[in-house]
Design a protein around this motif. Structure first.
Motif, PDB file in Angstrom:
ATOM      1  N   ILE A  18     -10.366  -1.320  -4.079  1.00 43.60           N
ATOM      2  CA  ILE A  18      -9.572  -0.562  -5.101  1.00 43.60           C
ATOM      3  C   ILE A  18      -8.273  -1.160  -5.218  1.00 43.60           C
ATOM      4  O   ILE A  18      -7.391  -1.067  -4.152  1.00 43.60           O
ATOM      5  CB  ILE A  18      -9.580   1.022  -4.937  1.00 43.60           C
ATOM      6  N   GLU A  19      -7.816  -1.727  -6.498  1.00 39.14           N
ATOM      7  CA  GLU A  19      -6.484  -2.252  -6.429  1.00 39.14           C
ATOM      8  C   GLU A  19      -5.585  -1.057  -6.620  1.00 39.14           C
ATOM      9  O   GLU A  19      -5.920  -0.271  -7.480  1.00 39.14           O
ATOM     10  CB  GLU A  19      -6.487  -3.267  -7.631  1.00 39.14           C
ATOM     11  N   GLU A  20      -4.578  -1.210  -6.067  1.00 37.16           N
ATOM     12  CA  GLU A  20      -3.461  -0.102  -6.289  1.00 37.16           C
ATOM     13  C   GLU A  20      -2.369  -0.678  -7.205  1.00 37.16           C
ATOM     14  O   GLU A  20      -2.210  -1.776  -7.417  1.00 37.16           O
ATOM     15  CB  GLU A  20      -2.764   0.240  -4.861  1.00 37.16           C
ATOM     16  N   SER A  21      -1.578   0.269  -7.775  1.00 34.52           N
ATOM     17  CA  SER A  21      -0.685   0.032  -8.492  1.00 34.52           C
ATOM     18  C   SER A  21       0.409  -0.811  -7.979  1.00 34.52           C
ATOM     19  O   SER A  21       0.722  -0.691  -6.975  1.00 34.52           O
ATOM     20  CB  SER A  21       0.158   1.247  -8.953  1.00 34.52           C
ATOM     21  N   THR A  22       0.948  -1.633  -8.589  1.00 29.24           N
ATOM     22  CA  THR A  22       1.969  -2.665  -8.214  1.00 29.24           C
ATOM     23  C   THR A  22       3.244  -1.889  -7.833  1.00 29.24           C
ATOM     24  O   THR A  22       4.133  -2.536  -7.181  1.00 29.24           O
ATOM     25  CB  THR A  22       2.238  -3.851  -9.073  1.00 29.24           C
ATOM     26  N   GLN A  23       3.297  -0.915  -8.417  1.00 28.43           N
ATOM     27  CA  GLN A  23       4.649   0.125  -8.282  1.00 28.43           C
ATOM     28  C   GLN A  23       4.575   0.859  -6.876  1.00 28.43           C
ATOM     29  O   GLN A  23       5.534   1.570  -6.682  1.00 28.43           O
ATOM     30  CB  GLN A  23       5.053   1.070  -9.318  1.00 28.43           C
ATOM     31  N   SER A  24       3.472   0.965  -6.219  1.00 26.61           N
ATOM     32  CA  SER A  24       3.351   1.830  -5.060  1.00 26.61           C
ATOM     33  C   SER A  24       4.270   1.320  -4.014  1.00 26.61           C
ATOM     34  O   SER A  24       4.129   0.153  -3.782  1.00 26.61           O
ATOM     35  CB  SER A  24       1.850   1.900  -4.700  1.00 26.61           C
ATOM     36  N   ARG A  25       4.639   2.120  -3.088  1.00 24.51           N
ATOM     37  CA  ARG A  25       5.664   1.727  -1.900  1.00 24.51           C
ATOM     38  C   ARG A  25       4.770   1.554  -0.727  1.00 24.51           C
ATOM     39  O   ARG A  25       3.707   2.393  -0.682  1.00 24.51           O
ATOM     40  CB  ARG A  25       6.804   2.441  -1.877  1.00 24.51           C
ATOM     41  N   GLY A  26       5.272   1.133   0.169  1.00 20.76           N
ATOM     42  CA  GLY A  26       4.841   1.191   1.611  1.00 20.76           C
ATOM     43  C   GLY A  26       3.487   0.263   1.977  1.00 20.76           C
ATOM     44  O   GLY A  26       3.104  -0.597   1.010  1.00 20.76           O
ATOM     45  N   ARG A  27       2.865   0.323   2.775  1.00 20.30           N
ATOM     46  CA  ARG A  27       1.594  -0.425   3.105  1.00 20.30           C
ATOM     47  C   ARG A  27       0.376  -0.161   2.228  1.00 20.30           C
ATOM     48  O   ARG A  27       0.158   0.857   1.865  1.00 20.30           O
ATOM     49  CB  ARG A  27       1.251  -0.329   4.478  1.00 20.30           C
ATOM     50  N   PRO A  28      -0.353  -1.313   1.770  1.00 17.01           N
ATOM     51  CA  PRO A  28      -1.413  -0.856   1.075  1.00 17.01           C
ATOM     52  C   PRO A  28      -2.580   0.030   1.831  1.00 17.01           C
ATOM     53  O   PRO A  28      -2.388  -0.204   2.943  1.00 17.01           O
ATOM     54  CB  PRO A  28      -1.994  -2.307   0.577  1.00 17.01           C
ATOM     55  N   SER A  29      -3.266   0.896   1.221  1.00 14.38           N
ATOM     56  CA  SER A  29      -3.954   1.823   1.668  1.00 14.38           C
ATOM     57  C   SER A  29      -5.282   1.183   1.957  1.00 14.38           C
ATOM     58  O   SER A  29      -5.930   1.781   2.828  1.00 14.38           O
ATOM     59  CB  SER A  29      -4.356   3.104   1.113  1.00 14.38           C
ATOM     60  N   LYS A  30      -5.888  -0.136   1.521  1.00 14.96           N
ATOM     61  CA  LYS A  30      -7.068  -0.872   1.775  1.00 14.96           C
ATOM     62  C   LYS A  30      -8.329   0.311   1.550  1.00 14.96           C
ATOM     63  O   LYS A  30      -8.918   0.497   2.604  1.00 14.96           O
ATOM     64  CB  LYS A  30      -7.124  -1.362   3.141  1.00 14.96           C
ATOM     65  N   ASN A  31      -8.378   0.776   0.341  1.00 16.28           N
ATOM     66  CA  ASN A  31      -9.502   1.853  -0.020  1.00 16.28           C
ATOM     67  C   ASN A  31     -10.688   0.874  -0.637  1.00 16.28           C
ATOM     68  O   ASN A  31     -10.173  -0.064  -1.465  1.00 16.28           O
ATOM     69  CB  ASN A  31      -9.026   2.714  -1.085  1.00 16.28           C
ATOM     70  N   TYR A  32     -11.844   1.146  -0.487  1.00 23.13           N
ATOM     71  CA  TYR A  32     -13.051   0.461  -1.070  1.00 23.13           C
ATOM     72  C   TYR A  32     -13.955   1.399  -1.761  1.00 23.13           C
ATOM     73  O   TYR A  32     -14.095   2.259  -1.030  1.00 23.13           O
ATOM     74  CB  TYR A  32     -13.689  -0.355   0.190  1.00 23.13           C
ATOM     75  N   GLU A  33     -14.183   0.928  -2.791  1.00 23.89           N
ATOM     76  CA  GLU A  33     -15.373   1.557  -3.530  1.00 23.89           C
ATOM     77  C   GLU A  33     -16.724   1.263  -2.935  1.00 23.89           C
ATOM     78  O   GLU A  33     -16.983   0.075  -2.538  1.00 23.89           O
ATOM     79  CB  GLU A  33     -15.242   1.336  -4.836  1.00 23.89           C
ATOM     80  N   VAL A  34     -17.453   2.305  -2.512  1.00 20.69           N
ATOM     81  CA  VAL A  34     -18.709   2.017  -1.971  1.00 20.69           C
ATOM     82  C   VAL A  34     -20.020   1.792  -3.054  1.00 20.69           C
ATOM     83  O   VAL A  34     -20.192   2.719  -3.845  1.00 20.69           O
ATOM     84  CB  VAL A  34     -19.218   2.841  -0.920  1.00 20.69           C
TER      85      VAL A  34
END
Length: 647
Positions: free
Chosen positions: A623-639
């Motif tokens: 799941i691609e996150e917004s480029t404006q989000s801060r901090g480390r990417p959450s690495k969420n995956y759709e199953v």
């Protein structure tokens, strides 16, 4: 420039042609237009590659799949083939010829990517024809568009990560043993209602144990191996493994009966000599004591030496070939008495492994002793109850035994000290039904082989050196075969699981041992002069041994090892896929999964690689996150919803 400018014969994948349609103002297509001569050429290539893969011999199939994927990838890159139809056709052929879904998917992806990067080129006139066909597609309103099979996608994922089915057993070819024994092997198997594998593999182990210290193959100047083998036959209690194996081991019984008769004769003579020697010794002691009592002052002058012609008789030793039930300590003693080597035959290997440590107080020393038995090197036994150490110049004891599948699985859980990888495994499918053989068959060719080999001697050395094995060199063609095989195995080691990597590392040594066994089997069953034994091991013996390892023993090891033969990355992907199926969440976080699963997936790189494997299989997607989000990417995956279904 690719192919014949006149174009190849049209493939059966698609009928291509233009015919007039009654009442139509222009031409229409009898079949959807799926391509021109470029397309036909590519489809013909697809036919050839699928046929080549489906008929590829064991040991070459993964390489053949890679070649096929690359060769067809260039047509995918050129737009002549759809990636989905190539994946579908090659996956089906790979499954048919025995490749696992794991290795198929990885090899297929790699080969296609390399091929697509080098798209095929075609004659200019073929490109012109393509433009005409595209125009016809437009006139027909897109009715002639092709509908190729989809590639691995979200809607058609690869579910192999959820399956860990064992591979099918490879076939055993009795012709490896030579024409004389091939017939006997089949008849002996039929007589015990068992697969020929059990007969052939037991014979290889028996011959290897007989040759043990009599003959050794030598490659080059400094590499020699004892032909001793560890052979494990695996199967359920009703599979026929014990009757088949026992029938083969029975070939040595006439020789053992002869050794027993000779031993008894020698023992009777020894006992007579012992009585006489004891009488002489007793009389001498009486004479010395009498002389000392008569003249104590002359003690120094009293003769204390035995008569010069006195000799203490040497107790004979029963020559053995096969030992069927012995403790480790007894095996050590027997090995010291039988310098030519031994074979340990156990109907249930599980009993042998369970006995480790029963008498010595710890299983480690017993296991280590059996490891030493494989190497054929010198070994010294030091025990408190023995005044002198037992010196074994060449410790060679082969092992032949049976295991039930669940017991084999328990054995694989032990430490990877090379013990398991030293075994050659045999686990065929059982014979269907049951049939009692009513026809007699000739066992003489097998009995004569065993007799000829048992009576081979060792190399006699002048005292005080012990007798030693005679070295039989590999000829130049054999060395070339062995070198090529060793390079192939080293290439495969890099992608193998730890347990399979160890087996691949032992494979070249197994080829050495098997080549010696085969050379002497062929000689022993021929009409050649029994005194004119092989001076060299030829290329044919090594090539056959390589074929046996590639097509039978290594695939059989993968079958026995099961999940343990799967590379770690794919094993981790399976663990992750099962976790996702159990959790039944539409979205999963990598860090949370890492924390909950633990074990081998506790490492961040490991779980990242596992998610990548499942993404390649269409089972998850990032799941691609917004480029404006801060901090480390959450690495969420759709199953993929397919994993959320029950069952």
């Amino acid at each position: 420039m690719v192919g014949d400018p006149q174009g190849p014969t049209l493939s059966t994948h698609a009928g291509i042609g233009l015919q007039p349609h009654e009442g139509a103002s222009g031409p229409t297509l009898t079949h959807p237009v799926t391509g021109d001569r470029k397309r036909a050429y590519a489809l013909a290539a697809l036919d050839r590659e699928v046929a080549a893969l489906a008929g590829a011999p064991e040991g070459t199939r993964n390489d053949q799949l890679n070649i096929a994927a690359h060769s067809l990838g260039i047509h995918v890159g050129a737009g002549a083939l759809q990636e989905g139809e190539v994946r579908s056709a090659l996956t089906q052929a790979a499954t048919t010829c025995g490749l696992t879904p794991h290795e198929t998917r990885k090899t297929l992806a790699s080969g296609l990517e390399s091929g697509k990067g080098k798209p095929a080129s075609f004659p200019p006139e073929w490109e012109a024809e393509q433009a005409d066909l595209e125009h016809l597609r437009a006139l027909n309103g897109g009715m002639c568009s092709s509908s190729p099979a989809p590639s691995i996608s979200w809607d058609a994922p690869d579910l192999s990560a959820l399956r860990t089915a064992r591979r099918a057993p490879p076939p055993f070819n009795p012709e490896w043993l030579g024409p004389s024994l091939a017939s006997w092997c089949g008849e002996q198997a039929a007589a015990t209602c068992a697969p020929a594998d059990y007969v052939g593999c037991t014979l290889l182990g028996l011959v290897g144990g007989i040759l043990a210290n009599r003959r050794r193959p030598q490659a080059g100047a400094g590499w020699n191996e004892p032909p001793t083998l560890f052979v494990a036959t695996v199967g359920d209690p009703s599979s026929g493994k014990s009757p088949a194996s026992s029938a083969v081991m029975g070939l040595v019984e006439p020789e053992e009966a002869h050794f027993m008769a000779t031993y008894r004769e020698r023992m009777a003579a020894y006992q007579n000599e012992k009585v006489s020697a004891d009488a002489v010794l007793a009389a001498h002691k009486v004479a010395v004591r009498g002389a000392m009592r008569a003249s104590p002052e002359l003690e120094q002058a009293i003769p204390t030496k035995l008569p010069e012609d006195f000799r203490e008789p040497i107790k004979p030793v029963l020559q053995r070939v096969v030992v069927r039930d012995a403790t480790t300590e007894k095996l050590m003693a027997l090995a010291g008495e039988n310098e030519k080597g031994l074979v340990l035959h156990r109907d249930e290997l599980a009993g042998l492994f369970a006995s480790f440590g029963r008498y010595s107080g710890g299983g480690g020393s017993d296991r280590q002793f059996l490891l030493e038995c494989y190497g054929g090197r010198s070994f010294t036994v030091d025990r408190v109850k023995n005044d002198e150490p037992v010196l074994i110049p060449f410790l060679s004891i082969g092992i032949i035994g049976a295991l039930q599948p669940d017991k084999a699985a328990e054995l694989l859980k032990g430490a990877d000290d090379g013990f398991v990888s030293r075994f050659l495994w045999c686990w065929p499918d059982p014979v269907q039904g049951f049939h009692i053989s009513r026809e007699r068959f000739d066992r003489r060719v097998a009995e004569q082989l065993v007799s000829r080999l048992v009576h081979l001697g060792m190399q006699a050395n002048p005292p005080p050196q012990p007798n030693s094995p005679e070295l039989v060199p590999l000829d130049e063609s054999a060395l070339h075969e062995l070198e090529q095989f060793a390079l192939e195995m080293k290439g495969r080691e890099g992608k193998a699981s730890p347990l399979m990597k160890s087996a691949l590392g032992k494979a070249r040594g197994h080829v050495m041992r098997l080549s010696c066994i085969l050379q002497y089997i062929w000689w022993g069953t021929s009409r050649a002069d029994p005194f004119n034994e092989p001076m060299e091991i030829g290329g044919a013996a090594v090539a056959t041994a390589c074929e046996m390892m590639r097509t039978y023993f290594l695939p059989m090891a993968e079958r026995v090892f099961g999940d343990a033969a799967i590379p770690l990355a794919e094993t981790n992907a399976t663990i992750l896929a099962r976790y996702l199926k159990q959790e039944r969440k539409g979205v999963v976080n990598a860090r949370e999964a890492r924390r909950k699963i633990g074990g081998s997936l506790r490492d961040g790189d490991a779980i990242g690689a596992a998610f990548e494997e499942l993404a390649d299989a269409g089972l998850v997607r990032r799941i691609e996150e917004s480029t404006q989000s801060r901090g480390r990417p959450s690495k969420n995956y759709e199953v993929n919803p397919v994993l959320l279904r029950p069952g």
